[in-house]
Design a protein around this motif. Structure first.
Motif, mmCIF file in Angstrom:
data_model
loop_
_atom_site.group_PDB
_atom_site.id
_atom_site.type_symbol
_atom_site.label_atom_id
_atom_site.label_comp_id
_atom_site.label_asym_id
_atom_site.label_seq_id
_atom_site.Cartn_x
_atom_site.Cartn_y
_atom_site.Cartn_z
ATOM 1 N N GLU A 241 -37.444 21.637 50.956
ATOM 2 C CA GLU A 241 -37.363 23.097 50.831
ATOM 3 C C GLU A 241 -36.060 23.639 51.412
ATOM 4 O O GLU A 241 -35.440 24.543 50.849
ATOM 5 C CB GLU A 241 -38.559 23.735 51.537
ATOM 6 N N ALA A 242 -35.636 23.096 52.558
ATOM 7 C CA ALA A 242 -34.398 23.564 53.183
ATOM 8 C C ALA A 242 -33.195 23.267 52.296
ATOM 9 O O ALA A 242 -32.275 24.089 52.172
ATOM 10 C CB ALA A 242 -34.225 22.917 54.554
ATOM 11 N N ILE A 243 -33.205 22.117 51.658
ATOM 12 C CA ILE A 243 -32.094 21.744 50.774
ATOM 13 C C ILE A 243 -32.065 22.640 49.537
ATOM 14 O O ILE A 243 -30.992 23.075 49.088
ATOM 15 C CB ILE A 243 -32.208 20.255 50.405
ATOM 16 N N GLN A 244 -33.228 22.943 48.965
ATOM 17 C CA GLN A 244 -33.259 23.852 47.809
ATOM 18 C C GLN A 244 -32.742 25.233 48.212
ATOM 19 O O GLN A 244 -31.998 25.879 47.450
ATOM 20 C CB GLN A 244 -34.676 23.976 47.241
ATOM 21 N N ALA A 245 -33.125 25.704 49.413
ATOM 22 C CA ALA A 245 -32.666 27.018 49.878
ATOM 23 C C ALA A 245 -31.152 27.030 50.049
ATOM 24 O O ALA A 245 -30.485 28.013 49.703
ATOM 25 C CB ALA A 245 -33.358 27.374 51.196
ATOM 26 N N LEU A 246 -30.621 25.943 50.569
ATOM 27 C CA LEU A 246 -29.166 25.850 50.747
ATOM 28 C C LEU A 246 -28.443 25.924 49.400
ATOM 29 O O LEU A 246 -27.445 26.639 49.251
ATOM 30 C CB LEU A 246 -28.818 24.560 51.480
ATOM 31 N N THR A 252 -25.085 26.562 44.057
ATOM 32 C CA THR A 252 -24.779 25.244 43.490
ATOM 33 C C THR A 252 -26.033 24.537 42.971
ATOM 34 O O THR A 252 -26.035 23.316 42.829
ATOM 35 C CB THR A 252 -24.103 24.344 44.546
ATOM 36 N N MET A 253 -27.079 25.314 42.679
ATOM 37 C CA MET A 253 -28.291 24.703 42.154
ATOM 38 C C MET A 253 -27.987 24.044 40.805
ATOM 39 O O MET A 253 -27.376 24.666 39.932
ATOM 40 C CB MET A 253 -29.375 25.758 41.969
ATOM 41 N N PRO A 254 -28.352 22.784 40.632
ATOM 42 C CA PRO A 254 -28.103 22.117 39.345
ATOM 43 C C PRO A 254 -28.782 22.855 38.191
ATOM 44 O O PRO A 254 -29.724 23.630 38.393
ATOM 45 C CB PRO A 254 -28.720 20.728 39.556
ATOM 46 N N ALA A 255 -28.315 22.590 36.995
ATOM 47 C CA ALA A 255 -28.842 23.279 35.811
ATOM 48 C C ALA A 255 -30.331 23.061 35.650
ATOM 49 O O ALA A 255 -31.032 23.942 35.136
ATOM 50 C CB ALA A 255 -28.087 22.790 34.572
ATOM 51 N N ARG A 256 -30.815 21.923 36.103
ATOM 52 C CA ARG A 256 -32.248 21.659 35.961
ATOM 53 C C ARG A 256 -33.098 22.472 36.938
ATOM 54 O O ARG A 256 -34.326 22.441 36.882
ATOM 55 C CB ARG A 256 -32.531 20.163 36.138
ATOM 56 N N GLY A 257 -32.441 23.200 37.869
ATOM 57 C CA GLY A 257 -33.148 24.117 38.752
ATOM 58 C C GLY A 257 -33.684 23.514 40.025
ATOM 59 O O GLY A 257 -34.440 24.183 40.750
ATOM 60 N N VAL A 258 -33.303 22.290 40.334
ATOM 61 C CA VAL A 258 -33.774 21.667 41.573
ATOM 62 C C VAL A 258 -32.782 20.590 41.993
ATOM 63 O O VAL A 258 -32.211 19.883 41.158
ATOM 64 C CB VAL A 258 -35.184 21.061 41.388
ATOM 65 N N VAL A 259 -32.558 20.487 43.295
ATOM 66 C CA VAL A 259 -31.723 19.421 43.842
ATOM 67 C C VAL A 259 -32.576 18.170 44.000
ATOM 68 O O VAL A 259 -33.701 18.239 44.511
ATOM 69 C CB VAL A 259 -31.142 19.813 45.215
ATOM 70 N N THR A 260 -32.067 17.045 43.559
ATOM 71 C CA THR A 260 -32.783 15.783 43.745
ATOM 72 C C THR A 260 -32.677 15.354 45.213
ATOM 73 O O THR A 260 -31.576 15.245 45.759
ATOM 74 C CB THR A 260 -32.196 14.683 42.848
ATOM 75 N N VAL A 261 -33.835 15.136 45.816
ATOM 76 C CA VAL A 261 -33.900 14.720 47.228
ATOM 77 C C VAL A 261 -34.579 13.365 47.284
ATOM 78 O O VAL A 261 -35.706 13.201 46.786
ATOM 79 C CB VAL A 261 -34.672 15.752 48.075
ATOM 80 N N ARG A 262 -33.888 12.385 47.890
ATOM 81 C CA ARG A 262 -34.395 11.015 47.915
ATOM 82 C C ARG A 262 -34.603 10.541 49.354
ATOM 83 O O ARG A 262 -33.620 10.414 50.098
ATOM 84 C CB ARG A 262 -33.394 10.077 47.235
ATOM 85 N N PRO A 263 -35.844 10.303 49.762
ATOM 86 C CA PRO A 263 -36.052 9.709 51.088
ATOM 87 C C PRO A 263 -35.401 8.324 51.149
ATOM 88 O O PRO A 263 -35.573 7.507 50.234
ATOM 89 C CB PRO A 263 -37.573 9.615 51.201
ATOM 90 N N LEU A 264 -34.634 8.076 52.194
ATOM 91 C CA LEU A 264 -33.985 6.778 52.361
ATOM 92 C C LEU A 264 -35.011 5.760 52.838
ATOM 93 O O LEU A 264 -35.724 6.015 53.815
ATOM 94 C CB LEU A 264 -32.845 6.887 53.376
ATOM 95 N N PRO A 265 -35.135 4.618 52.192
ATOM 96 C CA PRO A 265 -36.140 3.627 52.584
ATOM 97 C C PRO A 265 -35.943 3.176 54.029
ATOM 98 O O PRO A 265 -34.816 2.968 54.483
ATOM 99 C CB PRO A 265 -35.902 2.474 51.599
ATOM 100 N N HIS A 266 -37.047 3.018 54.732
ATOM 101 C CA HIS A 266 -36.989 2.574 56.129
ATOM 102 C C HIS A 266 -36.269 1.235 56.240
ATOM 103 O O HIS A 266 -35.495 1.015 57.180
ATOM 104 C CB HIS A 266 -38.409 2.456 56.693
ATOM 105 N N ILE A 267 -36.503 0.355 55.282
ATOM 106 C CA ILE A 267 -35.863 -0.968 55.338
ATOM 107 C C ILE A 267 -34.338 -0.839 55.242
ATOM 108 O O ILE A 267 -33.596 -1.616 55.860
ATOM 109 C CB ILE A 267 -36.423 -1.893 54.236
ATOM 110 N N LEU A 268 -33.867 0.167 54.500
ATOM 111 C CA LEU A 268 -32.424 0.392 54.400
ATOM 112 C C LEU A 268 -31.873 0.870 55.745
ATOM 113 O O LEU A 268 -30.812 0.417 56.190
ATOM 114 C CB LEU A 268 -32.127 1.419 53.315
ATOM 115 N N LEU A 269 -32.600 1.780 56.402
ATOM 116 C CA LEU A 269 -32.151 2.272 57.703
ATOM 117 C C LEU A 269 -32.091 1.138 58.718
ATOM 118 O O LEU A 269 -31.164 1.063 59.533
ATOM 119 C CB LEU A 269 -33.096 3.376 58.198
ATOM 120 N N ARG A 270 -33.082 0.255 58.660
ATOM 121 C CA ARG A 270 -33.085 -0.886 59.582
ATOM 122 C C ARG A 270 -31.898 -1.801 59.296
ATOM 123 O O ARG A 270 -31.259 -2.313 60.230
ATOM 124 C CB ARG A 270 -34.400 -1.661 59.474
#
Length: 327
Positions: A241-246, A252-270
Motif C-alpha cells: 500500500e505504501a508503494i502504491q501511494a508513493l 509514476t503509476m504504471p499504465a496497468r494501474g499498480v506497481v508490481t511488488v515482489r517479496p524477496l525470498p528468504h533463501i535469497l536474503l540468507r
C-alpha cells in the motif's frame, strides 16, 4: 557555513548540539536553525547544511576528550549518531558512554534518537512505550542497554534525559531504510519493487521531520524528561500500500494501474548475507516485516499535541528531495 573549531558559547544563548550528520541530525539542525536557535552539528567529517546559526564541527565520538570538547557549552545534546549497522554491538557501548559522560559534565539535557529494536519480537502486538525491553538479538540488546542506562541516570537526578523512538525512517535525506533508496528510486522510475518479508502486513513508517520536531519539543518540556516517547507516525500501511501511494503521489503509476511488488525470498536474503555483513545483520530483524509492526504514539500525541505529517504531504516532500538529489 564552513567547518569551524569550537568556540565559547555566550551564557545568554542556549546552544543545541546535534551529534551525527545523517538524516535525523541534518533535519534537527535545520529545524533548530529555522527556530533561530544556535546549533552546533558535530560529525566525524564535519559535514552538514550551510545554514545561518549552524556551525559544523569535526569530532570523533569514539574519543571521550574530543566529544567533551565538541559539546562544551551545550544546553541540549541530541544523540543522532549511527555507527555502521553491522558494527552496533561493537561500537555503540563506547559511543553511548562518551555521550552520556559529556552531557553529565556539561549539565546538558540529553535526547537519544532511538528505534524500536529494544522491544524485540512482540509477535505483532502494537508497540507502545510501556512494553518491556526484552529483545534477545544483539542489536536489540544493545539498544535496550543504552536506554536502561539513560533512564537510570535520569532517576538519580544526574541528568535530564529523553528517549525518542521511531519506526523505519522515510523522507528527505533518507537512503538506508526499507522505504529508502531500494524503494523510492524504483518507484520514481516506474519499475517493480522488491521488499523484505511480507508485502501485505501493516508496517509503520516514521517521517524524519516528525522525528526532529518531536525531539526538539520534548527536550524543552520537563514532562518528557526521564521517559521513553514514541514519534507520531502515519497510520500503518502494508509495504504494498505504501508503494502504491508513493507512485500515485509521484505520478509514476504504471499504465496497468499498480506497481508490481515482489517479496524477496528468504533463501535469497540468507545467500546475500553470506557476502554482506549488513544484509546478514538485517536477517535478525526480519520479524519486523513478516508480522504487523505498528508503532503506538498515543501518549506523545495526547501529552504534547504532536501529530504525524499527513502521509501524502510527507511523500511529496520525499519525492521532491529524491528528484533533486538525482538531478
Amino acid at each position: 557555513m564552513a567547518m569551524t573549531d569550537v568556540t565559547p558559547t555566550d551564557a545568554s544563548t542556549a546552544l543545541h548540539v546535534v551529534l551525527g550528520a545523517g538524516p535525523v541530525g541534518v533535519t534537527l539542525a535545520s529545524q533548530l536553525a529555522g527556530q533561530g536557535q544556535q546549533v552546533r552539528l558535530v560529525s566525524r567529517r564535519g559535514l552538514g547544511p550551510t545554514l545561518p546559526g549552524v556551525s559544523l564541527v569535526r569530532a570523533d565520538a569514539s574519543s571521550a576528550a574530543a566529544l567533551r570538547h565538541a559539546t562544551a557549552g551545550a544546553a541540549v545534546i541530541y544523540n543522532a549518531l549511527n555507527p555502521p549497522y553491522h558494527r552496533w554491538p561493537a561500537e555503540w557501548p563506547t559511543l553511548h558512554r562518551h555521550v552520556l559522560d559529556a552531557a553529565t559534565a556539561h549539565g546538558a539535557t540529553l535526547v537519544l534518537v532511538d528505534n524500536l529494536y529494544a522491544y524485540g519480537d512482540v509477535d505483532g502486538a502494537p508497540l507502545t512505550s510501556a512494553l518491556p525491553q526484552s529483545a534477545t538479538f544483539s542489536k536489540g540488546r544493545v539498544r535496550a542497554q543504552m536506554a536502561a542506562s539513560l533512564l537510570a541516570a535520569g532517576r538519580t537526578g544526574d541528568l535530564r534525559v529523553v528517549i525518542v523512538r521511531a519506526s523505519d525512517f522515510f523522507g528527505p535525506h533518507v537512503r538506508v531504510s526499507s522505504f529508502g533508496e531500494l524503494t523510492v528510486p524504483a518507484v520514481l522510475a516506474g519499475r517493480s519493487v522488491g521488499v523484505i518479508g511480507s508485502a501485505d502486513v501493516p508496517h509503520s513508517l516514521t517521517y524524519v521531520p516528525d522525528v526532529a520536531r518531536t525531539a526538539i519539543t520534548l527536550a524543552a518540556d520537563p514532562r518528557a524528561w526521564g521517559r521513553i516517547w514514541h514519534v507520531p507516525s502515519p497510520p500503518p500501511l502494508t509495504q504494498r500500500e505504501a508503494i502504491q501511494a508513493l507512485a500515485r503521489v509521484a505520478g509514476t503509476m504504471p499504465a496497468r494501474g499498480v506497481v508490481t511488488v515482489r517479496p524477496l525470498p528468504h533463501i535469497l536474503l540468507r545467500a546475500l548475507g553470506l557476502f554482506s555483513a549488513p544484509m546478514r545483520e538485517l536477517l535478525e530483524v526480519e520479524y519486523q516485516f513478516t508480522k504487523p509492526f505498528v508503532i503506538d504514539a498515543t501518549d506523545t500525541e495526547t501529552t504534547f499535541g504532536l501529530h504525524a505529517t499527513p502521509f501524502d504531504e510527507a511523500l511529496a516532500a520525499t519525492v521532491e528531495w529524491y528528484r533533486h538529489a538525482a538531478a
